[in-house]
Design a protein around this motif. Sequence first.
Motif, PDB file in Angstrom:
ATOM      1  N   MET A   1       0.515   6.433   0.058  1.00  0.00           N
ATOM      2  CA  MET A   1       1.010   5.647   1.180  1.00  0.00           C
ATOM      3  C   MET A   1       1.930   4.533   0.677  1.00  0.00           C
ATOM      4  O   MET A   1       2.862   4.165   1.360  1.00  0.00           O
ATOM      5  N   ALA A   2       1.690   3.974  -0.440  1.00  0.00           N
ATOM      6  CA  ALA A   2       2.419   2.897  -1.128  1.00  0.00           C
ATOM      7  C   ALA A   2       3.457   2.201  -0.263  1.00  0.00           C
ATOM      8  O   ALA A   2       3.129   1.639   0.747  1.00  0.00           O
ATOM      9  N   ASP A   3       4.732   2.229  -0.662  1.00  0.00           N
ATOM     10  CA  ASP A   3       5.739   1.437   0.026  1.00  0.00           C
ATOM     11  C   ASP A   3       6.182   2.037   1.359  1.00  0.00           C
ATOM     12  O   ASP A   3       7.045   1.479   2.025  1.00  0.00           O
ATOM     13  N   ALA A   4       5.626   3.153   1.763  1.00  0.00           N
ATOM     14  CA  ALA A   4       5.992   3.774   3.029  1.00  0.00           C
ATOM     15  C   ALA A   4       5.696   2.878   4.225  1.00  0.00           C
ATOM     16  O   ALA A   4       6.220   3.101   5.296  1.00  0.00           O
ATOM     17  N   LEU A   5       4.869   1.855   4.048  1.00  0.00           N
ATOM     18  CA  LEU A   5       4.507   0.985   5.165  1.00  0.00           C
ATOM     19  C   LEU A   5       5.375  -0.271   5.263  1.00  0.00           C
ATOM     20  O   LEU A   5       5.284  -1.003   6.241  1.00  0.00           O
ATOM     21  N   ASP A   6       6.220  -0.537   4.274  1.00  0.00           N
ATOM     22  CA  ASP A   6       7.110  -1.698   4.346  1.00  0.00           C
ATOM     23  C   ASP A   6       7.970  -1.601   5.604  1.00  0.00           C
ATOM     24  O   ASP A   6       8.570  -0.560   5.882  1.00  0.00           O
ATOM     25  N   ASP A  33       0.414  -0.597  -4.231  1.00  0.00           N
ATOM     26  CA  ASP A  33      -0.939  -0.290  -4.712  1.00  0.00           C
ATOM     27  C   ASP A  33      -1.811  -1.527  -4.894  1.00  0.00           C
ATOM     28  O   ASP A  33      -3.027  -1.420  -4.953  1.00  0.00           O
ATOM     29  N   ASP A  34      -1.196  -2.707  -4.976  1.00  0.00           N
ATOM     30  CA  ASP A  34      -1.947  -3.945  -5.169  1.00  0.00           C
ATOM     31  C   ASP A  34      -2.377  -4.601  -3.861  1.00  0.00           C
ATOM     32  O   ASP A  34      -3.152  -5.557  -3.869  1.00  0.00           O
ATOM     33  N   GLY A  35      -1.852  -4.135  -2.738  1.00  0.00           N
ATOM     34  CA  GLY A  35      -2.236  -4.708  -1.454  1.00  0.00           C
ATOM     35  C   GLY A  35      -1.075  -4.747  -0.478  1.00  0.00           C
ATOM     36  O   GLY A  35      -0.059  -4.079  -0.666  1.00  0.00           O
ATOM     37  N   ALA A  36      -1.233  -5.547   0.566  1.00  0.00           N
ATOM     38  CA  ALA A  36      -0.225  -5.620   1.621  1.00  0.00           C
ATOM     39  C   ALA A  36      -0.113  -7.046   2.136  1.00  0.00           C
ATOM     40  O   ALA A  36      -1.049  -7.841   2.040  1.00  0.00           O
ATOM     41  N   PHE A  37       1.055  -7.333   2.714  1.00  0.00           N
ATOM     42  CA  PHE A  37       1.390  -8.665   3.201  1.00  0.00           C
ATOM     43  C   PHE A  37       2.236  -8.512   4.460  1.00  0.00           C
ATOM     44  O   PHE A  37       3.153  -7.693   4.498  1.00  0.00           O
ATOM     45  N   GLY A  38       1.914  -9.285   5.494  1.00  0.00           N
ATOM     46  CA  GLY A  38       2.699  -9.232   6.719  1.00  0.00           C
ATOM     47  C   GLY A  38       2.438 -10.429   7.594  1.00  0.00           C
ATOM     48  O   GLY A  38       1.737 -11.375   7.197  1.00  0.00           O
ATOM     49  N   VAL A  39       3.010 -10.405   8.800  1.00  0.00           N
ATOM     50  CA  VAL A  39       2.819 -11.494   9.754  1.00  0.00           C
ATOM     51  C   VAL A  39       2.486 -10.922  11.129  1.00  0.00           C
ATOM     52  O   VAL A  39       2.998  -9.874  11.522  1.00  0.00           O
ATOM     53  N   VAL A  40       1.621 -11.635  11.852  1.00  0.00           N
ATOM     54  CA  VAL A  40       1.270 -11.277  13.230  1.00  0.00           C
ATOM     55  C   VAL A  40       2.425 -11.740  14.125  1.00  0.00           C
ATOM     56  O   VAL A  40       2.774 -12.923  14.122  1.00  0.00           O
ATOM     57  N   LEU A  41       2.994 -10.822  14.868  1.00  0.00           N
ATOM     58  CA  LEU A  41       4.167 -11.124  15.686  1.00  0.00           C
ATOM     59  C   LEU A  41       3.851 -11.687  17.066  1.00  0.00           C
ATOM     60  O   LEU A  41       4.750 -12.199  17.733  1.00  0.00           O
ATOM     61  N   ASN A  42       2.605 -11.602  17.493  1.00  0.00           N
ATOM     62  CA  ASN A  42       2.298 -11.976  18.878  1.00  0.00           C
ATOM     63  C   ASN A  42       1.224 -13.050  19.005  1.00  0.00           C
ATOM     64  O   ASN A  42       0.403 -13.010  19.908  1.00  0.00           O
ATOM     65  N   ARG A  43       1.273 -14.040  18.132  1.00  0.00           N
ATOM     66  CA  ARG A  43       0.352 -15.176  18.221  1.00  0.00           C
ATOM     67  C   ARG A  43       1.122 -16.498  18.202  1.00  0.00           C
ATOM     68  O   ARG A  43       1.106 -17.245  17.236  1.00  0.00           O
ATOM     69  N   PRO A  44       1.837 -16.814  19.322  1.00  0.00           N
ATOM     70  CA  PRO A  44       2.550 -18.093  19.368  1.00  0.00           C
ATOM     71  C   PRO A  44       1.552 -19.250  19.404  1.00  0.00           C
ATOM     72  O   PRO A  44       0.470 -19.138  19.978  1.00  0.00           O
ATOM     73  N   LEU A  45       1.923 -20.327  18.755  1.00  0.00           N
ATOM     74  CA  LEU A  45       1.106 -21.537  18.751  1.00  0.00           C
ATOM     75  C   LEU A  45       1.742 -22.559  19.686  1.00  0.00           C
ATOM     76  O   LEU A  45       2.957 -22.542  19.893  1.00  0.00           O
ATOM     77  N   HIS A 125      -0.026 -16.145   6.993  1.00  0.00           N
ATOM     78  CA  HIS A 125       0.319 -14.725   6.939  1.00  0.00           C
ATOM     79  C   HIS A 125      -0.959 -13.894   6.920  1.00  0.00           C
ATOM     80  O   HIS A 125      -2.056 -14.428   6.887  1.00  0.00           O
ATOM     81  N   SER A 126      -0.786 -12.605   6.941  1.00  0.00           N
ATOM     82  CA  SER A 126      -1.895 -11.656   6.872  1.00  0.00           C
ATOM     83  C   SER A 126      -1.810 -10.942   5.532  1.00  0.00           C
ATOM     84  O   SER A 126      -0.713 -10.588   5.092  1.00  0.00           O
ATOM     85  N   GLY A 127      -2.944 -10.739   4.899  1.00  0.00           N
ATOM     86  CA  GLY A 127      -2.926 -10.086   3.599  1.00  0.00           C
ATOM     87  C   GLY A 127      -4.128  -9.178   3.405  1.00  0.00           C
ATOM     88  O   GLY A 127      -5.198  -9.403   3.976  1.00  0.00           O
ATOM     89  N   TRP A 128      -3.933  -8.146   2.607  1.00  0.00           N
ATOM     90  CA  TRP A 128      -4.978  -7.178   2.293  1.00  0.00           C
ATOM     91  C   TRP A 128      -4.959  -6.920   0.794  1.00  0.00           C
ATOM     92  O   TRP A 128      -3.884  -6.814   0.198  1.00  0.00           O
ATOM     93  N   GLY A 129      -6.116  -6.795   0.196  1.00  0.00           N
ATOM     94  CA  GLY A 129      -6.223  -6.455  -1.216  1.00  0.00           C
ATOM     95  C   GLY A 129      -5.993  -4.969  -1.439  1.00  0.00           C
ATOM     96  O   GLY A 129      -5.848  -4.189  -0.491  1.00  0.00           O
ATOM     97  N   ALA A 130      -5.981  -4.584  -2.695  1.00  0.00           N
ATOM     98  CA  ALA A 130      -5.751  -3.181  -3.068  1.00  0.00           C
ATOM     99  C   ALA A 130      -6.726  -2.256  -2.338  1.00  0.00           C
ATOM    100  O   ALA A 130      -7.938  -2.457  -2.381  1.00  0.00           O
ATOM    101  N   GLY A 131      -6.195  -1.278  -1.621  1.00  0.00           N
ATOM    102  CA  GLY A 131      -7.000  -0.287  -0.922  1.00  0.00           C
ATOM    103  C   GLY A 131      -7.616  -0.744   0.392  1.00  0.00           C
ATOM    104  O   GLY A 131      -8.087   0.079   1.173  1.00  0.00           O
ATOM    105  N   GLN A 132      -7.628  -2.044   0.661  1.00  0.00           N
ATOM    106  CA  GLN A 132      -8.278  -2.561   1.872  1.00  0.00           C
ATOM    107  C   GLN A 132      -7.595  -2.063   3.140  1.00  0.00           C
ATOM    108  O   GLN A 132      -8.254  -1.557   4.054  1.00  0.00           O
TER     109      GLN A 132
END
Length: 185
Positions: A1-6, A33-45, A125-132
């Motif tokens: 799955m690796a970079d296919a989710l960028d 393979d080390d994890g993922a990083f992103g942002v929630v687009l629908n949580r205005p403050l 931001h939102s983050g996930w560890g390897a495989g999470q």
Amino acid sequence: MADALDGRLLVASPALGDERFARTVVLLLHHDDDGAFGVVLNRPLPVPVESVLPTWQEAVAAPGTLFQGGPVGLDGALGLVTIPDGAELHAGVSRLAGPFGVVDLDADPGEGPLGVTGIRIFAGHSGWGAGQLEGEIAAGDWYVLDADPADAVTPQPDALWRRVLRRQGGALAIVSTFPEDPSLN
């Protein structure tokens, strides 16, 4: 799955058990393979951008508020930009995935054209560890869908979860009608 989710969207399924991500739409900016990083687009403050980064207020897309990008690093800010194909980018803008990139928030937005079509500023931001993340997707917690650049800077972020699911058609369009609290049916 690796970079296919960028550059793809993670759309929370109604079965997702983590309330912090209920009905969220997350734009994945990096995945390997080390994890993922992103942002929630629908949580205005309820915090205008000008209260934290006054020089950026005029540059950001409506609504002109900060967004909670996720539960990690809430004391930091990230400037997400949408970039048209072939755009000449300002030195402070870096492309990350497809039409999405980041802007250096220490730069002055008035120093010239940034080469972007939209800007949104996130606290955290939102983050996930390897495989999470892969485990959560396999468990049915997330739908992995294609992103539209307009998703990142929609003026109606509260409607984004339903809108993204509805445009998929079929079963996911039906999921978009799922009530927030099924016990009230």
